[in-house]
Structure formats: structure tokens, C-alpha cells
Design a protein around this motif. Structure first.
Motif: not given
Length: 304
Positions: A63-66, A121-127
Motif C-alpha cells: 500500500l501507500s500511506t497518505v 490518514q488514508t491508505w491507497v492499495a497498490l495495483p
């Protein structure tokens, strides 16, 4: 028109520090690639409590943390050796990929007084193609991000593309993430061109199709619907969404398209194969699996 309305639930990050947890939710795990969302603050505590609020080093994969601050500041340290104090309007975008650890420390006691800390705070799942990428970190200053103003409207595009604007924040899949401030009685629409879209009410009250929604609610809209949002009072919104990436598994601070990869991450953390931040390596959060029944998911011990 609305797929679902999600009411934020209280979650303790560390003892004495509760946040509003929006995603994941039992009936709606993701909105576009966004798989996690917390709203912390405004925090108003005494300075003597500050050390207890620090989020110790902990791991992530897939993931990416934002991190995006509305007010205050937080010190980020990670396994790449990066140390970054994030300030309001800035973005910390950390891509975990195959694995990284980081901490978040509150090192300015005065900042926590009088409700001076508030962050998203969000997480973005990665392809799938990027789930095993090398970890990386970028900080983007507020002046690097597009801002749009019009009568009754202030808007900053944090990441992705929306409303004809494009952010320089590097992402791995099509998405949008927008900070919007509306004056009372202002009307506003959702960005088009994205299959999944949500609006979180940070502050104030809005109306959609004659129904009012207030602070702490995430409105998730159906595909093809273009609602008009009316601010019933001065309101702050976070809009987010994008294209769905497919099913993802989430356990503690790990996200992956494969269950077995999460099992590997558990073992990697227990065996010390995910490096601690070199400038914050004297303590860490242990794997919590022994505290939970098989098949259940412990809550993230993290702000991001």
C-alpha cells in the motif's frame, strides 16, 4: 443515488488517543483504491500526555500511506532513514511495496493544546504489479499542490485528477483526493470520470437530494450518479475515489491481493526482516496476532 452512508467509528490508536475510523467498513471495504481512512482530532490534551500519543515503529506492505494535515505537525521516520516533519497542507506519500516500517511522533507539545492537531490518514492499495515494489517516500509542499477558488469555494487537489486539475503527487493507479471548504449555501458537484466516489464530512453539514449529513459521515455514490452537494453551514469535506483494483486482504497494517503474502509479512516482522527506522529503532509495535482469534483482524496500530 447513494450506495451507502458510513458513520465513523471510534478507534484507539494508542491508549488515550481515539480517532474516527471510516474505512475499512464491514459493508464497504474500499472506495476506488482507498482501503483505509482515519480522521484524528482536533486533539486537545495537556503537554504531559504527549509521549503516550507517539505511534511507535510498525510495518506496512502492499500500500501507500497518505498523511494530510489540517492543522498541527507530526514527525515521520521510516526504514529508509527519512525523517520528515509534515505541516498543514502538505502530503506525506509513503509507498510500502514489499515492506517498510515507520513511526509517527508528536514532538511539539504546544501544538497539541487548544485543538491544534487535526489530520487525515488514508491508505491507497497498490495495483498487483506494484505490490512488491521497492519502498519509497515523498513529501509534497502545500504550494506544489493545485488550488482552486471561486465564490464560496476553496479546494486543494491533494492527489490524482479532478475538476480539470492534475496533482504532481505520484500515484500508481487512477484516483482523486480533494480537500474542499464550502461557505454556507454553496453548491458543489463531485468530480466526473471516476467509477467510485466518496465524500467525507470533516466539519459542518451538507445536504444531498433533500437529506442532511453531518460530521463523521462518508457518503459513497453509485456509478453514473452526479449529485449536487449543498453546504447547509460552513463545511469542510474530503473527497476521494478512483478506479477499483479488485479484492484486497487487510490484516493489521498489511494489505495484499494474496493471503499468503500477508502471512509472510507477519513472519517478516516477527523475525526482524523489515528494518526499523535507523533514527527511531529502540522500540516498536509487536505483531498482535496472539491477541486475536484465528480469522479475525486486529485493528491497525497506526495513524497511516
Amino acid at each position: 443515488m447513494l450506495d451507502i452512508v458510513i458513520q465513523a467509528r471510534e478507534a484507539n490508536i494508542v491508549p488515550g488517543f481515539a480517532v474516527r475510523r471510516i474505512l475499512p467498513y464491514q459493508l464497504r471495504r474500499m472506495v476506488g483504491p482507498f482501503i483505509f481512512m482515519d480522521h484524528a482530532g482536533p486533539v486537545n490534551i495537556s503537554s504531559k500526555e504527549v509521549p503516550d500519543l507517539d505511534v511507535l515503529p510498525h510495518p506496512h506492505i502492499g500500500l501507500s500511506t497518505v498523511s494530510y494535515l489540517l492543522s498541527g505537525n507530526v514527525t515521520h521516520r521510516d526504514g529508509l532513514g527519512i525523517e520528515q516533519v509534515i505541516k498543514p497542507g502538505e502530503v506525506n506519500w509513503m509507498t510500502a511495496g514489499k515492506g517498510i516500517s515507520h513511526s509517527e511522533r508528536f514532538e511539539d507539545p504546544a501544538m497539541l493544546a487548544d485543538g491544534a492537531l487535526e489530520l487525515m490518514q488514508t491508505w491507497v492499495a497498490l495495483p498487483e504489479r506494484d505490490e512488491e515494489a521497492n519502498p519509497s517516500f515523498m513529501n509534497y509542499k502545500a504550494e506544489e499542490l493545485p488550488v482552486f477558488t471561486e465564490k464560496g469555494i476553496w479546494m486543494r487537489l491533494i492527489a490524482g485528477e479532478a475538476y480539470g486539475l492534475s496533482s504532481k503527487v505520484q500515484t500508481s493507479s487512477p484516483l482523486f483526493y480533494v480537500h474542499v471548504v464550502l461557505d454556507k449555501n454553496t453548491r458543489f458537484g463531485l468530480p466526473v470520470g471516476h467509477s467510485e466516489r466518496g465524500v467525507y464530512v470533516v466539519k459542518g453539514k451538507v445536504e444531498v437530494n433533500g437529506v442532511s449529513y453531518a460530521r463523521g459521515q462518508l457518503l459513497v455514490f453509485s456509478v453514473g450518479v452526479d449529485p449536487v452537494i449543498t453546504a447547509k453551514e460552513a463545511s469542510t469535506l474530503m473527497m476521494l475515489g478512483g478506479e477499483h483494483l479488485g479484492k484486497r486482504h487487510i490484516w493489521w497494517n498489511f494489505v495484499s491481493s494474496r493471503k499468503e503474502r500477508i502471512e509472510q509479512a507477519k513472519e517478516d516482522w516477527k523475525q526482524g526482516r523489515i528494518i526499523l527506522p535507523p533514527n527511531d529503532n529502540h522500540e516498536f509495535i509487536p505483531l498482535p496476532e496472539d491477541q486475536y482469534r484465528p480469522g479475525t483482524e486486529p485493528p491497525p496500530n497506526t495513524l497511516s
